[in-house]
Design an enzyme around this catalytic site. Structure first.
Site, short mmCIF file in Angstrom:
data_model
loop_
_atom_site.label_atom_id
_atom_site.label_comp_id
_atom_site.label_asym_id
_atom_site.label_seq_id
_atom_site.Cartn_x
_atom_site.Cartn_y
_atom_site.Cartn_z
N ASP A 122 -4.01 6.28 11.48
CA ASP A 122 -2.85 5.87 10.23
C ASP A 122 -1.59 6.65 10.34
O ASP A 122 -1.60 7.89 10.08
CB ASP A 122 -3.36 5.80 8.94
CG ASP A 122 -2.43 5.40 7.71
OD1 ASP A 122 -1.41 4.96 8.13
OD2 ASP A 122 -2.87 5.04 6.61
N SER A 156 0.72 -1.13 0.05
CA SER A 156 -0.16 0.04 0.03
C SER A 156 0.89 1.33 0.13
O SER A 156 0.33 2.31 -0.26
CB SER A 156 -0.96 0.04 1.17
OG SER A 156 -0.27 -0.01 2.22
N HIS A 186 0.91 5.55 6.33
CA HIS A 186 0.88 6.16 5.02
C HIS A 186 0.90 7.57 5.06
O HIS A 186 0.84 7.89 6.24
CB HIS A 186 -0.51 5.58 4.58
CG HIS A 186 -0.68 4.18 4.23
ND1 HIS A 186 -1.26 3.25 5.14
CD2 HIS A 186 -0.12 3.45 3.16
CE1 HIS A 186 -1.24 2.01 4.94
NE2 HIS A 186 -0.47 2.02 3.83
#
Ligand SMILES: *[C@@H]1O[C@H](CO)[C@@H](O)[C@H](O)[C@H]1NC(C)=O
Ligand SMILES: *[C@@H]1O[C@H](CO)[C@@H](O)[C@H](O)[C@H]1NC(C)=O
Ligand SMILES: *[C@@H]1O[C@H](CO)[C@@H](O)[C@H](O)[C@H]1NC(C)=O
Ligand SMILES: *[C@@H]1O[C@H](CO)[C@@H](O)[C@H](O)[C@H]1NC(C)=O
Length: 457
Positions: A429, A174, A432
């Site tokens: 998160d 990702s 990312h």
């Protein structure tokens, strides 16, 4: 045990202890997190009170049907058109050869990003921090200044010129997707991409073409690069099975068409896995329920990178392309910025970059980075190239480490503190990157490296 304290202490331990601590750390704390943000390409919101392990199993049944249909909405096609920037006469001219982009500092820059959360339509929902109500904007006004040289601001026309009639493939997890989507946003400020392929369910494979330049960009989901059978929480299988000497046919079958390949991987090696060679189990990671040897993840990571690079070289040389130019680049590892609990407000709440020396590189991060650099060195990254095949590291570990302010944190979902939500329990998160955000700098560096290898004149 607090993750942050543990990580700081690692520095003072001897290597053997350090290794054990590292395994323990990754076995305990980030697992719950990784389940969310790395394992599921498109995690869906869960009620704040649901427990992580429980909700994981619901993901496939509760996906919004309209977002998984594979049919493109008008919006998804529609990148904002802006007047093209003046085409550069000589792409090479604006690069400073031999620049080392890996060390430097973040300096304030009031120019701001090239795109925003509403102007670009390839921002994955979970990284659209602006649209989700992140209140501060200071994190958008920094520029990476390498020591001893400069990194020009991204120029979409220049990049597309270089990629004219070529194919750029992002292959990995990702993080690869995060970076590919950033690149599409950056390029879309100059020219309009057309989404020509998307796999139906999870956006794992996509392809765009800029008709203006016949430039093709693809994303291939391949979190280990080599062949794997992914875990499945639904059926109670929590270990990935990874075949270190077999290849992932989905991307490698398209290898011939690729001119620039960017590999980005690492985080999936930290989660439970069983590793195979010659169809024999050679060991596993985080697997107390099996009678396999715990082998950690450093060596298997190295093997996966090495066998992939070897195979790429073999295919290039045997492909009979003669002097066809091809660039194979690998991103170095970037460390997460969790402070304390991953599911509390404030997990990565900083709003400014760290200054140099303010934060220490984690042992794991340093070793993962070193592995990529060493394996590329072994392929001759800094020496002569074989039949037009170039290898490059995109060494962003340091610059990423200095950006605790660049992650979505709770803003991976809309309005995390609205409606009386307290943030007592909120998913964060801190792995990312917000878009726009520091990940755009990764692509500025990639652009320079592509230009500098003088691939495509
Ligand atoms: C850069 O551009 C200038 C003027 O346009 C030209 O004189 C010079 O030769 C170019 N340098 C390179 C390395 O191509
Ligand atoms: C986003 O960019 C578009 C196009 O450049 C602009 O019209 C819009 O005002 C911007 N929105 C924000 C919130 O900055
Ligand atoms: C367009 O680019 C592809 C590579 O991505 C190439 O194979 C093809 O020949 C190009 N088309 C033209 C008309 O040059
Ligand atoms: C586990 O493996 C070891 C070494 O291969 C073996 O001696 C032992 O009997 C195994 N235990 C079980 C429960 O299978």
């Amino acid at each position: 045990m607090k993750a942050a304290a543990l990580q700081q202490n690692q520095h003072h331990l001897n290597p053997r202890t350090r290794k054990l601590v590292t395994y323990t750390l990754f076995a305990l704390i980030p697992l719950a997190l990784l389940h969310y943000y790395l394992l599921v390409p498109y995690p869906i919101p869960i009620p704040a009170s649901t427990s992580p392990s429980h909700s994981q199993s619901q993901i496939h049944t509760t996906l919004n049907p309209s977002s998984s249909s594979g049919v493109l909405s008008h919006d998804e096609h529609d990148a904002v058109l802006q007047p093209p920037l003046k085409e550069l006469e000589n792409v090479q001219n604006q690069t400073l050869p031999q620049c080392d982009y890996s060390s430097g500092q973040w300096i304030p820059d009031d120019r701001g990003p090239l795109y925003n959360g509403t102007s670009c339509h390839t921002i994955k929902e979970n990284q659209n921090c602006m649209a989700h109500g992140r209140p501060d904007t200071g994190y958008l006004y920094w520029r990476w200044r390498p020591y001893g040289c400069s990194l020009p601001q991204f120029d979409p026309s220049s990049f597309l010129q270089i990629i004219r009639n070529r194919h750029v493939a992002f292959i990995g997890d990702s993080m690869a997707r995060n970076q590919a989507e950033s690149l599409m946003c950056l390029l879309a400020t100059g020219s309009r991409p057309e989404l020509v392929y998307r796999d139906s369910a999870e956006n794992r494979y996509r392809r765009w073409i800029f008709r203006s330049h016949n430039a093709t960009f693809s994303i291939y989901w391949s979190p280990f690069l080599v062949k794997r059978i992914e875990k499945s929480e639904k059926t109670g299988i929590r270990h990935n099975r990874v075949f270190l000497d077999a290849f992932d046919e989905r991307w490698i079958n398209d290898f011939e068409s690729m001119d620039v390949i960017l590999f980005s991987l690492g985080h999936w090696f930290l989660i439970p896995g069983i590793y195979y060679e010659n169809d024999q189990i050679i060991g596993c990671h985080v697997c107390p329920e099996f009678n396999h040897t715990e082998i950690g993840f450093f060596e298997v990571f190295q093997k996966a990178v090495r066998s992939t690079l070897d195979e790429v070289r073999r295919r290039h040389v045997e492909g009979g392309d003669g002097q066809r130019e091809r660039l194979v680049a690998v991103m170095t590892f970037t460390q997460a910025h969790f402070e304390g609990d991953w599911d509390k407000a404030g997990s990565c709440a900083k709003t400014q970059p760290y200054k140099e020396g303010e934060v220490e590189m984690e042992y794991t991060t340093g070793r993962m980075r070193r592995t990529v650099l060493d394996e590329l060195e072994r392929m001759g990254a800094h020496g002569s190239r074989v039949n037009g095949l170039h290898f490059q590291a995109v060494d962003v570990t340091q610059l990423a480490m200095l950006r605790p302010d660049g992650h979505p944190g709770p803003y991976m979902y809309p309005d995390p503190f609205g409606n009386g939500k307290t943030g007592d329990r909120v998913q964060n998160d801190c792995v990312h990157w917000c878009m726009p955000g520091p990940v755009d700098t990764f692509n500025e560096i990639l652009w320079q490296l592509v230009a500098q290898t003088a691939l495509f004149s």
